[in-house]
Write a protein that holds these residues in place. Structure first.
Motif, PDB file in Angstrom:
ATOM      1  N   ASP A   1       0.881  11.835  -4.237  1.00 55.37           N
ATOM      2  CA  ASP A   1       1.636  10.680  -4.716  1.00 55.37           C
ATOM      3  C   ASP A   1       2.845  10.403  -3.836  1.00 55.37           C
ATOM      4  O   ASP A   1       3.261   9.248  -3.664  1.00 55.37           O
ATOM      5  CB  ASP A   1       2.117  10.923  -6.151  1.00 55.37           C
ATOM      6  CG  ASP A   1       0.971  11.125  -7.123  1.00 55.37           C
ATOM      7  OD1 ASP A   1       0.107  10.230  -7.200  1.00 55.37           O
ATOM      8  OD2 ASP A   1       0.935  12.178  -7.785  1.00 55.37           O
TER       9      ASP A   1
ATOM     10  N   ASP B   1       0.827  -1.210   0.000  1.00 57.65           N
ATOM     11  CA  ASP B   1       0.000   0.000   0.000  1.00 57.65           C
ATOM     12  C   ASP B   1       0.862   1.260   0.000  1.00 57.65           C
ATOM     13  O   ASP B   1       0.400   2.331  -0.397  1.00 57.65           O
ATOM     14  CB  ASP B   1      -0.910   0.012   1.236  1.00 57.65           C
ATOM     15  CG  ASP B   1      -1.837  -1.189   1.256  1.00 57.65           C
ATOM     16  OD1 ASP B   1      -2.816  -1.176   0.490  1.00 57.65           O
ATOM     17  OD2 ASP B   1      -1.564  -2.132   2.018  1.00 57.65           O
ATOM     18  N   MET B   2       2.093   1.085   0.443  1.00 55.35           N
ATOM     19  CA  MET B   2       2.969   2.247   0.585  1.00 55.35           C
ATOM     20  C   MET B   2       4.424   1.781   0.612  1.00 55.35           C
ATOM     21  O   MET B   2       4.722   0.721   1.151  1.00 55.35           O
ATOM     22  CB  MET B   2       2.634   2.967   1.901  1.00 55.35           C
ATOM     23  CG  MET B   2       3.290   4.288   2.130  1.00 55.35           C
ATOM     24  SD  MET B   2       2.881   4.944   3.800  1.00 55.35           S
ATOM     25  CE  MET B   2       1.099   4.737   3.863  1.00 55.35           C
TER      26      MET B   2
ATOM     27  N   LYS C   1       0.385  10.131   4.576  1.00 49.71           N
ATOM     28  CA  LYS C   1       0.196   9.474   3.285  1.00 49.71           C
ATOM     29  C   LYS C   1      -1.161   8.790   3.219  1.00 49.71           C
ATOM     30  O   LYS C   1      -1.842   8.836   2.184  1.00 49.71           O
ATOM     31  CB  LYS C   1       1.311   8.443   3.055  1.00 49.71           C
ATOM     32  CG  LYS C   1       1.237   7.763   1.684  1.00 49.71           C
ATOM     33  CD  LYS C   1       1.579   8.739   0.588  1.00 49.71           C
ATOM     34  CE  LYS C   1       1.453   8.125  -0.806  1.00 49.71           C
ATOM     35  NZ  LYS C   1       0.035   7.921  -1.191  1.00 49.71           N
TER      36      LYS C   1
ATOM     37  N   ASP D   1      -4.187  12.559  -0.794  1.00 47.23           N
ATOM     38  CA  ASP D   1      -4.223  12.037  -2.158  1.00 47.23           C
ATOM     39  C   ASP D   1      -2.919  12.313  -2.896  1.00 47.23           C
ATOM     40  O   ASP D   1      -2.820  12.132  -4.101  1.00 47.23           O
ATOM     41  CB  ASP D   1      -5.398  12.630  -2.937  1.00 47.23           C
ATOM     42  CG  ASP D   1      -5.292  14.144  -3.105  1.00 47.23           C
ATOM     43  OD1 ASP D   1      -4.423  14.768  -2.446  1.00 47.23           O
ATOM     44  OD2 ASP D   1      -6.081  14.705  -3.888  1.00 47.23           O
TER      45      ASP D   1
ATOM     46  N   TYR E   1       5.893   6.781  -0.740  1.00 48.73           N
ATOM     47  CA  TYR E   1       5.379   6.719  -2.104  1.00 48.73           C
ATOM     48  C   TYR E   1       4.181   5.774  -2.163  1.00 48.73           C
ATOM     49  O   TYR E   1       4.153   4.755  -1.469  1.00 48.73           O
ATOM     50  CB  TYR E   1       6.425   6.146  -3.059  1.00 48.73           C
ATOM     51  CG  TYR E   1       7.701   6.914  -3.222  1.00 48.73           C
ATOM     52  CD1 TYR E   1       7.920   7.721  -4.343  1.00 48.73           C
ATOM     53  CD2 TYR E   1       8.731   6.801  -2.288  1.00 48.73           C
ATOM     54  CE1 TYR E   1       9.117   8.400  -4.524  1.00 48.73           C
ATOM     55  CE2 TYR E   1       9.932   7.482  -2.448  1.00 48.73           C
ATOM     56  CZ  TYR E   1      10.113   8.281  -3.572  1.00 48.73           C
ATOM     57  OH  TYR E   1      11.302   8.948  -3.740  1.00 48.73           O
ATOM     58  N   SER E   2       3.239   6.090  -3.032  1.00 47.33           N
ATOM     59  CA  SER E   2       2.239   5.090  -3.379  1.00 47.33           C
ATOM     60  C   SER E   2       2.887   4.133  -4.367  1.00 47.33           C
ATOM     61  O   SER E   2       3.740   4.533  -5.166  1.00 47.33           O
ATOM     62  CB  SER E   2       1.006   5.746  -4.011  1.00 47.33           C
ATOM     63  OG  SER E   2       1.340   6.341  -5.252  1.00 47.33           O
ATOM     64  N   GLN E   3       2.508   2.865  -4.294  1.00 49.99           N
ATOM     65  CA  GLN E   3       3.085   1.881  -5.206  1.00 49.99           C
ATOM     66  C   GLN E   3       2.808   2.262  -6.654  1.00 49.99           C
ATOM     67  O   GLN E   3       3.692   2.194  -7.512  1.00 49.99           O
ATOM     68  CB  GLN E   3       2.498   0.497  -4.923  1.00 49.99           C
ATOM     69  CG  GLN E   3       2.964  -0.568  -5.919  1.00 49.99           C
ATOM     70  CD  GLN E   3       2.436  -1.947  -5.600  1.00 49.99           C
ATOM     71  OE1 GLN E   3       2.621  -2.462  -4.504  1.00 49.99           O
ATOM     72  NE2 GLN E   3       1.759  -2.571  -6.556  1.00 49.99           N
TER      73      GLN E   3
END
Length: 254
Positions: free
Chosen positions: A138, A108-109, A132, A136, A189-191
């Motif tokens: 990135d 998820d992160m 995070k 929203d 980071y978002s994946q």
């Protein structure tokens, strides 16, 4: 929720020789990063966390394996990812790709924790992750209040002399836009964004603020000496910083 913690470190250094394996107030410098991760995991047992070290340093790998009683995956960095012009986000993406295959897990992160940033607390890590989750953006990264402002008291050399970095008519710092220093300590980071291969500022960014330690980047021997002075004060006078250092001894192989 699944979180991947990444620790990235090259062999050698252009500034301080072998800084990634240097001792810092009695412990190897990267152990402060591992300690903060382990404390976060301990305080959040409901969250699945994996930790990975990505490096081309055999000595760094040896230190982790011989001295730490902690589960850390090792990725031997491909030479193509160890060049001077290789961006760190490319290495972090490599961590994600390898770990997704090893663990058969979607994360998820992805939280990158700089290997040479010992002055962080578990609250900093938690603040980053919570920001995070509730944003929203990135990418979330850590900052401190800037001590100089390009609109007011920073200058650059020109053909006609010196002038402000950004032209302005501000006569007081308080009038200028608020500026922050990136302290290169924490990134989330978002994946999905990481897998696009884009740079940080090609996505939507947000920040968390950390305790101001004058943003000491370890580029010269004197930087390390100054950081140790600051760290010694924080470790012995601020419980949240002391917690991270004190926890290291509990992670060592005895």
């Amino acid at each position: 929720m699944n979180i991947l913690f990444t620790i990235c470190g090259r062999a050698g250094s252009k500034g301080i020789k072998n800084k990634n394996i240097m001792n810092f107030l009695g412990y190897p410098l990267p152990f402060y990063t591992v300690s903060a991760i382990e404390l976060y995991k301990k305080k959040n047992p409901d969250i699945h966390c994996d930790t990975v070290l990505n490096t081309d340093s055999l000595e760094l790998v040896r230190i982790f394996k011989d001295q730490l009683n902690v589960e850390v995956e090792i990725i031997e960095r491909d030479p193509s990812l160890g060049l001077d012009n290789t961006g760190k986000s490319v290495v972090i993406l490599n961590c994600l790709e390898v770990m997704k295959m090893r663990k058969s897990t979607n994360y998820d992160m992805v939280v990158d924790m700089d290997i040479t940033a010992p002055l962080r607390t578990v609250k900093d890590v938690n603040d980053l992750i919570q920001k995070k989750l509730n944003s929203d953006a990135d990418v979330i990264f850590s900052v401190t209040d800037a001590r100089r402002n390009p609109y007011f008291n920073m200058v650059k050399k020109t053909e006609d002399g010196y002038e402000r970095v950004i032209k302005s008519s501000y006569n007081a710092r308080q009038q200028a836009p608020v500026i922050f220093d990136m302290n290169a300590s924490l990134y989330a980071y978002s994946q999905a964004f990481l897998e696009t291969g884009k740079g940080i500022f090609e996505g939507k960014c947000d920040v968390i603020k950390m305790f101001d330690t004058a943003v000491l980047d370890l580029d010269h021997e004197t930087d390390l000496e100054l950081m140790e002075i600051i760290a010694e004060y924080l470790f012995f006078n601020k419980p949240k910083f002391h917690e991270v250092r004190d926890n290291i001894r509990k992670l060592l192989i005895t």
